[in-house]
Design a protein around this motif. Structure first.
Motif, PDB file in Angstrom:
ATOM      1  N   SER A  52       0.822  -1.217   0.000  1.00  0.00           N
ATOM      2  CA  SER A  52       0.000   0.000   0.000  1.00  0.00           C
ATOM      3  C   SER A  52       0.857   1.269   0.000  1.00  0.00           C
ATOM      4  O   SER A  52       0.334   2.371   0.108  1.00  0.00           O
ATOM      5  CB  SER A  52      -0.939   0.023   1.212  1.00  0.00           C
ATOM      6  OG  SER A  52      -0.223   0.268   2.414  1.00  0.00           O
ATOM      7  N   GLU A  56       5.880   5.714   1.349  1.00  0.00           N
ATOM      8  CA  GLU A  56       5.749   6.824   0.411  1.00  0.00           C
ATOM      9  C   GLU A  56       4.617   7.767   0.800  1.00  0.00           C
ATOM     10  O   GLU A  56       4.742   8.985   0.697  1.00  0.00           O
ATOM     11  CB  GLU A  56       5.513   6.295  -1.013  1.00  0.00           C
ATOM     12  CG  GLU A  56       6.728   5.696  -1.677  1.00  0.00           C
ATOM     13  CD  GLU A  56       7.001   4.255  -1.261  1.00  0.00           C
ATOM     14  OE1 GLU A  56       7.943   3.645  -1.778  1.00  0.00           O
ATOM     15  OE2 GLU A  56       6.262   3.731  -0.385  1.00  0.00           O
ATOM     16  N   ARG A  57       3.502   7.203   1.277  1.00  0.00           N
ATOM     17  CA  ARG A  57       2.355   8.043   1.639  1.00  0.00           C
ATOM     18  C   ARG A  57       2.672   8.950   2.821  1.00  0.00           C
ATOM     19  O   ARG A  57       2.156  10.052   2.922  1.00  0.00           O
ATOM     20  CB  ARG A  57       1.141   7.166   1.960  1.00  0.00           C
ATOM     21  CG  ARG A  57       0.496   6.566   0.722  1.00  0.00           C
ATOM     22  CD  ARG A  57      -0.817   5.897   1.048  1.00  0.00           C
ATOM     23  NE  ARG A  57      -0.648   4.635   1.750  1.00  0.00           N
ATOM     24  CZ  ARG A  57      -1.472   4.169   2.679  1.00  0.00           C
ATOM     25  NH1 ARG A  57      -2.505   4.912   3.072  1.00  0.00           N
ATOM     26  NH2 ARG A  57      -1.271   2.999   3.248  1.00  0.00           N
ATOM     27  N   SER A  61       5.014  13.813   2.151  1.00  0.00           N
ATOM     28  CA  SER A  61       4.519  15.084   2.679  1.00  0.00           C
ATOM     29  C   SER A  61       5.440  15.670   3.745  1.00  0.00           C
ATOM     30  O   SER A  61       5.093  16.655   4.383  1.00  0.00           O
ATOM     31  CB  SER A  61       3.121  14.886   3.274  1.00  0.00           C
ATOM     32  OG  SER A  61       3.181  13.971   4.355  1.00  0.00           O
ATOM     33  N   LYS A  85      -3.356  10.203   6.944  1.00  0.00           N
ATOM     34  CA  LYS A  85      -2.682   9.847   5.696  1.00  0.00           C
ATOM     35  C   LYS A  85      -3.504  10.433   4.552  1.00  0.00           C
ATOM     36  O   LYS A  85      -4.714  10.603   4.659  1.00  0.00           O
ATOM     37  CB  LYS A  85      -2.600   8.328   5.531  1.00  0.00           C
ATOM     38  CG  LYS A  85      -1.850   7.610   6.643  1.00  0.00           C
ATOM     39  CD  LYS A  85      -1.831   6.117   6.362  1.00  0.00           C
ATOM     40  CE  LYS A  85      -1.140   5.373   7.487  1.00  0.00           C
ATOM     41  NZ  LYS A  85      -1.973   5.329   8.704  1.00  0.00           N
ATOM     42  N   ASP A  86      -2.848  10.722   3.460  1.00  0.00           N
ATOM     43  CA  ASP A  86      -3.581  11.228   2.301  1.00  0.00           C
ATOM     44  C   ASP A  86      -2.918  10.704   1.035  1.00  0.00           C
ATOM     45  O   ASP A  86      -1.870  11.191   0.661  1.00  0.00           O
ATOM     46  CB  ASP A  86      -3.595  12.756   2.303  1.00  0.00           C
ATOM     47  CG  ASP A  86      -4.716  13.307   1.437  1.00  0.00           C
ATOM     48  OD1 ASP A  86      -5.530  12.499   0.941  1.00  0.00           O
ATOM     49  OD2 ASP A  86      -4.776  14.525   1.263  1.00  0.00           O
ATOM     50  N   VAL A  89      -5.844   4.109   2.091  1.00  0.00           N
ATOM     51  CA  VAL A  89      -6.047   3.046   1.100  1.00  0.00           C
ATOM     52  C   VAL A  89      -6.931   1.964   1.715  1.00  0.00           C
ATOM     53  O   VAL A  89      -6.573   1.361   2.722  1.00  0.00           O
ATOM     54  CB  VAL A  89      -4.704   2.447   0.635  1.00  0.00           C
ATOM     55  CG1 VAL A  89      -4.948   1.309  -0.365  1.00  0.00           C
ATOM     56  CG2 VAL A  89      -3.836   3.525  -0.013  1.00  0.00           C
ATOM     57  N   GLU A 120      -4.704   0.123   8.779  1.00  0.00           N
ATOM     58  CA  GLU A 120      -4.521   1.270   7.893  1.00  0.00           C
ATOM     59  C   GLU A 120      -4.497   2.575   8.684  1.00  0.00           C
ATOM     60  O   GLU A 120      -3.737   3.490   8.361  1.00  0.00           O
ATOM     61  CB  GLU A 120      -5.640   1.303   6.852  1.00  0.00           C
ATOM     62  CG  GLU A 120      -5.684   2.548   5.981  1.00  0.00           C
ATOM     63  CD  GLU A 120      -4.441   2.757   5.121  1.00  0.00           C
ATOM     64  OE1 GLU A 120      -4.315   3.844   4.529  1.00  0.00           O
ATOM     65  OE2 GLU A 120      -3.585   1.855   5.037  1.00  0.00           O
ATOM     66  N   SER A 220      -9.344  14.132   4.208  1.00  0.00           N
ATOM     67  CA  SER A 220      -8.468  13.233   3.469  1.00  0.00           C
ATOM     68  C   SER A 220      -9.303  12.406   2.504  1.00  0.00           C
ATOM     69  O   SER A 220     -10.485  12.135   2.758  1.00  0.00           O
ATOM     70  CB  SER A 220      -7.707  12.308   4.433  1.00  0.00           C
ATOM     71  OG  SER A 220      -6.830  11.459   3.725  1.00  0.00           O
ATOM     72  N   GLU A 229       3.280   4.121  -7.224  1.00  0.00           N
ATOM     73  CA  GLU A 229       4.110   5.219  -6.740  1.00  0.00           C
ATOM     74  C   GLU A 229       3.906   6.457  -7.599  1.00  0.00           C
ATOM     75  O   GLU A 229       3.899   7.584  -7.100  1.00  0.00           O
ATOM     76  CB  GLU A 229       5.587   4.805  -6.760  1.00  0.00           C
ATOM     77  CG  GLU A 229       6.491   5.791  -6.047  1.00  0.00           C
ATOM     78  CD  GLU A 229       7.881   5.247  -5.800  1.00  0.00           C
ATOM     79  OE1 GLU A 229       8.744   6.039  -5.375  1.00  0.00           O
ATOM     80  OE2 GLU A 229       8.108   4.045  -6.021  1.00  0.00           O
ATOM     81  N   LEU A 232       0.821   8.285  -6.496  1.00  0.00           N
ATOM     82  CA  LEU A 232       1.046   9.021  -5.255  1.00  0.00           C
ATOM     83  C   LEU A 232       1.792  10.319  -5.509  1.00  0.00           C
ATOM     84  O   LEU A 232       1.431  11.374  -4.981  1.00  0.00           O
ATOM     85  CB  LEU A 232       1.844   8.159  -4.274  1.00  0.00           C
ATOM     86  CG  LEU A 232       1.054   7.142  -3.457  1.00  0.00           C
ATOM     87  CD1 LEU A 232       1.999   6.342  -2.582  1.00  0.00           C
ATOM     88  CD2 LEU A 232       0.020   7.835  -2.598  1.00  0.00           C
ATOM     89  N   VAL A 236       0.517  14.114  -4.754  1.00  0.00           N
ATOM     90  CA  VAL A 236       1.253  15.063  -3.914  1.00  0.00           C
ATOM     91  C   VAL A 236       1.540  16.350  -4.681  1.00  0.00           C
ATOM     92  O   VAL A 236       1.421  17.456  -4.148  1.00  0.00           O
ATOM     93  CB  VAL A 236       2.566  14.435  -3.395  1.00  0.00           C
ATOM     94  CG1 VAL A 236       3.454  15.488  -2.747  1.00  0.00           C
ATOM     95  CG2 VAL A 236       2.256  13.346  -2.384  1.00  0.00           C
TER      96      VAL A 236
END
Length: 248
Positions: A52, A56-57, A61, A85-86, A89, A120, A220, A229, A232, A236
């Motif tokens: 998920s 990276e998530r 940021s 988180k934004d 998932v 999550e 969110s 990726e 994502l 961002v």
């Protein structure tokens, strides 16, 4: 990757390390190792978090200093925004992207997959209830999901929305948060956090509906499939553009 002189954690099994060996980047690998230890993930949970793109998530940021901290300590919770988180998932709900469903259907599905939803959400979450009634004089209100985070010592209220967030949605969750702060939480607990989880955020409406010093209400988006990726990074970059347009 793990030289013989380097101590490995007894809290992680050989199967955990086999999964970690598949991660090429050292900082990312260290993050998943720390989170596996801190959150006591099973091998299956570790696999899910990798798939998920949890690192990276969270990392996309943050500034370089905070990203380095992720590698050294895992995710550190200091304030309400660290819980968000934004995107979130929710692929485990197994809802097809173009399927028509109601907010009540989404809530029911989350409750049926509560273990996966807690994973999550992240560390420290405990489930309080769904549709927990709030009574004000003769009126009754029902927040969708109520949790408690033992690490931040605060209640977390999540309202589920399909479509774009409106100022009425923000006002409603603000009322829930105010009620919990004034009537439910203890004096030694921190301010309640409210999260509007929707299929489409409305950054401008969120910005102008909430006070400038807001630190309790967050919006969110959620995704029903595992993002790539590239998706994502695109999300961002879009977020950065929105912030620039709004003068932030």
């Amino acid at each position: 990757m793990y030289p013989i002189w380097k101590t490995v954690s007894a809290k992680s099994s050989w199967s955990h390390y086999l999964e970690l060996l598949k991660v090429d980047e050292e900082e990312k690998r260290n993050f998943y190792l720390q989170e596996t230890i801190n959150s006591q993930w099973s091998v299956r949970e570790l696999q899910r978090q990798k798939n998920s793109l949890l690192y990276e998530r969270i990392a996309l940021s943050k500034d370089k200093e905070k990203v380095l901290e992720l590698a050294q300590k895992g995710q550190v919770l200091r304030e309400g925004k660290d819980l968000v988180k934004d995107p979130f998932v929710l692929e485990f709900l197994d809802i097809k992207e173009n399927t028509k469903y109601l907010e009540s259907d989404l809530e029911k599905n989350i409750l049926e997959h509560l273990k996966e939803f807690l994973l999550e959400l992240g560390k420290g979450f405990m489930f309080v209830g769904s549709q927990v009634r709030i009574t004000m004089e003769e009126d009754h209100f029902y927040p969708d999901l109520v949790f408690y985070n033992r690490l931040l010592k605060c209640f977390v209220i999540i309202d589920l929305k399909i479509g774009k967030i409106t100022h009425q949605d923000i006002g409603q969750i603000q009322m829930y948060v105010n009620y919990y702060d004034r009537e439910v939480k203890n004096v030694d607990e921190n301010k309640t956090v409210g999260i509007l989880l929707s299929t489409e955020k409305n950054e401008t409406v969120v910005k102008y509906t909430l006070p400038e010093d807001n630190s309790s209400i967050f919006a969110s988006e959620y995704r029903l499939h595992l993002p790539t990726e590239e998706e994502l990074i695109e999300a961002v970059e879009e977020e950065k553009k929105n912030l620039e347009l709004n003068g932030e």
